[in-house]
Design an enzyme around this catalytic site. Sequence first.
Site, mmCIF file in Angstrom:
data_model
loop_
_atom_site.group_PDB
_atom_site.id
_atom_site.type_symbol
_atom_site.label_atom_id
_atom_site.label_comp_id
_atom_site.label_asym_id
_atom_site.label_seq_id
_atom_site.Cartn_x
_atom_site.Cartn_y
_atom_site.Cartn_z
ATOM 1 C CG ASP A 135 -0.372 0.182 2.536
ATOM 2 O OD1 ASP A 135 0.860 0.354 2.621
ATOM 3 O OD2 ASP A 135 -1.115 0.176 3.532
ATOM 4 C CB CYS A 165 0.945 -2.333 4.756
ATOM 5 S SG CYS A 165 0.769 -3.405 6.189
ATOM 6 C CB THR A 221 2.107 -2.209 10.963
ATOM 7 O OG1 THR A 221 0.925 -2.722 10.308
ATOM 8 C CG2 THR A 221 1.831 -0.834 11.541
ATOM 9 C CG HIS A 231 10.024 -24.475 12.503
ATOM 10 N ND1 HIS A 231 10.134 -24.331 13.874
ATOM 11 C CD2 HIS A 231 11.223 -24.968 12.094
ATOM 12 C CE1 HIS A 231 11.345 -24.704 14.268
ATOM 13 N NE2 HIS A 231 12.021 -25.085 13.200
ATOM 14 C CG HIS A 251 8.592 -28.384 11.348
ATOM 15 N ND1 HIS A 251 8.316 -27.841 12.572
ATOM 16 C CD2 HIS A 251 9.913 -28.687 11.354
ATOM 17 C CE1 HIS A 251 9.429 -27.795 13.287
ATOM 18 N NE2 HIS A 251 10.406 -28.311 12.576
HETATM 19 C C1 RB5 Z 1 -1.795 2.891 6.487
HETATM 20 O O1 RB5 Z 1 -1.804 4.098 7.170
HETATM 21 C C2 RB5 Z 1 -1.543 1.742 7.443
HETATM 22 O O2 RB5 Z 1 -2.632 1.571 8.272
HETATM 23 C C3 RB5 Z 1 -1.225 0.483 6.701
HETATM 24 O O3 RB5 Z 1 -0.120 0.681 5.878
HETATM 25 C C4 RB5 Z 1 -0.894 -0.732 7.537
HETATM 26 O O4 RB5 Z 1 0.073 -0.418 8.502
HETATM 27 C C5 RB5 Z 1 -2.028 -1.452 8.117
HETATM 28 O O5 RB5 Z 1 -1.885 -2.457 8.819
#
Ligand code: RB5
Length: 146
Positions: free
Chosen positions: A8, A65, A67, A98, A133
């Site tokens: 994203d 993304c 996080t 695993h 596994h």
């Molecule tokens: C976008 O702001 C953020 O929420 C997205 O990139 C991601 O971290 C969501 O889990």
Amino acid sequence: MKVILASDHGGIHLAKEIVSLLEELAIPYEDIGCHCTDSVDYPDYGIPAAERVASGEFDRAILICGTGIGMSIAANKVNGIRAALVHDLFSAKATREHNNSNVLTMGERVVGAGLAREIARTWLTTEFQGGRHANRVGKVTSYENQ
Ligand code: RB5
């Protein structure tokens, strides 16, 4: 091995690092974006990428993304996907050995470019160990197919 890459808006810089790694490793890939700074929704990129792994068109996906969490939640909703959110080298190796993970997710706001590159390199080059596994992964697959 063929890899599909998606991100994203929160992952575009890290996605570019992964493109350069895939080129260095001469691994065929398709980068489906977003290539954008405008805000987009991670499921719109992560789910189609995961579906193309589940269908067999690609062997693995790398999804980025902010996080890595949203991408991992979304990808793991697709039958046949074992997505691992990884921000350290130990887990990168262990999740291949695993869990036979077929999707790697990372967060650009969490991990630096150098470490992310090494995580992806380790994940791409480590084999599943099978054995006990395989039995465990099989139980997850059985549950999924109920
Ligand atoms: C976008 O702001 C953020 O929420 C997205 O990139 C991601 O971290 C969501 O889990």
